[in-house]
Scaffold this motif. Sequence first.
Motif, mmCIF file in Angstrom:
data_model
loop_
_atom_site.group_PDB
_atom_site.id
_atom_site.type_symbol
_atom_site.label_atom_id
_atom_site.label_comp_id
_atom_site.label_asym_id
_atom_site.label_seq_id
_atom_site.Cartn_x
_atom_site.Cartn_y
_atom_site.Cartn_z
ATOM 1 N N ALA A 125 0.753 -1.146 0.055
ATOM 2 C CA ALA A 125 -0.013 0.186 0.154
ATOM 3 C C ALA A 125 0.937 1.171 0.008
ATOM 4 O O ALA A 125 2.009 1.244 0.663
ATOM 5 N N VAL A 146 -3.929 7.870 -1.655
ATOM 6 C CA VAL A 146 -3.905 6.356 -1.063
ATOM 7 C C VAL A 146 -3.845 5.495 -2.522
ATOM 8 O O VAL A 146 -4.927 5.787 -3.145
ATOM 9 N N VAL A 149 -3.096 -0.398 -3.102
ATOM 10 C CA VAL A 149 -3.482 -1.166 -2.015
ATOM 11 C C VAL A 149 -3.859 -2.391 -2.537
ATOM 12 O O VAL A 149 -4.876 -2.619 -3.304
ATOM 13 N N ALA A 161 -4.564 -6.092 4.169
ATOM 14 C CA ALA A 161 -5.017 -4.631 3.804
ATOM 15 C C ALA A 161 -5.442 -3.719 5.017
ATOM 16 O O ALA A 161 -4.958 -2.667 5.083
ATOM 17 N N ASP A 162 -6.054 -4.458 5.957
ATOM 18 C CA ASP A 162 -6.262 -3.961 7.223
ATOM 19 C C ASP A 162 -5.206 -3.235 7.743
ATOM 20 O O ASP A 162 -5.092 -2.296 8.609
ATOM 21 N N MET A 165 -3.775 -0.445 5.827
ATOM 22 C CA MET A 165 -4.278 0.852 5.955
ATOM 23 C C MET A 165 -3.948 1.495 7.383
ATOM 24 O O MET A 165 -3.802 2.671 7.567
ATOM 25 N N LEU A 168 -0.697 3.196 7.214
ATOM 26 C CA LEU A 168 -0.788 4.346 6.402
ATOM 27 C C LEU A 168 -1.340 5.569 7.296
ATOM 28 O O LEU A 168 -0.841 6.603 7.275
ATOM 29 N N SER A 184 -11.785 4.365 -4.982
ATOM 30 C CA SER A 184 -12.117 2.839 -4.490
ATOM 31 C C SER A 184 -12.662 2.129 -5.538
ATOM 32 O O SER A 184 -13.815 2.673 -6.180
ATOM 33 N N TYR A 192 -12.191 0.522 3.258
ATOM 34 C CA TYR A 192 -11.925 1.775 3.570
ATOM 35 C C TYR A 192 -13.033 2.540 4.832
ATOM 36 O O TYR A 192 -12.578 3.259 5.700
ATOM 37 N N HIS A 195 -12.101 1.659 8.217
ATOM 38 C CA HIS A 195 -11.006 2.926 8.750
ATOM 39 C C HIS A 195 -11.379 4.106 8.830
ATOM 40 O O HIS A 195 -10.527 5.057 9.061
#
Length: 208
Positions: A125, A146, A149, A161-162, A165, A168, A184, A192, A195
């Motif tokens: 990412a 961003v 990813v 991915a979590d 993120m 980031l 996205s 997303y 988050h």
Amino acid sequence: FNESFLAPSGVSFPSIVFIIPRTGKCFCTFFALSIMIYISFLDKEEVIMEILKLGPAHADEFCRLRMMLFEDVGEIPPMKDMDADLAVSARALADATKSYYLSHIDKDLICFGIEESPGRLAASAALCLFDRLPYMENLCGRESYVLSVYTCPKFRKQGMADKLMAALIQYGRNEDLGKLWLNSSPMGKNLYFRHGFKDTGNEMELML
């Protein structure tokens, strides 16, 4: 049928309890589904999720995952399906991506990743940093887009991915960025939302 399926490796496959006849189409269908689920379970490889801040040495791996991302979203076809002209264009894209990465990494391009083995990425990412004129919601004017990813298919559904993120977002807060934003695909939006990003219609954003 409530017997556990025992894999050759000795791993006990979770049993699923159904009351169905032991003979006939229902049993055959259930058994076939059980095998398919178990094979899917075997295909998922697990790795230790250590978040790495990527540097120049990761250029080829970052580019490899970015090209896989382009294939997944349909921007380029798989290499095996390309004609000669398209293969040349894809190679030019990969070369341009690597050149950009090496010129910008740790300056206005910040990348994180998780390795499946030393030197080989399972997921990545990135943040592309920039300054803009301040506005009411972001008086410092510092923002980041961003991008890239991506998790390799065999490592999905493991939370990579979590984790990336979260890295980031923490970087953005540590560096006093005013906003993170992105575009996205429909299947990526739930990541997303989890988050704290909001869908503004044209893009998704997170005010820091």
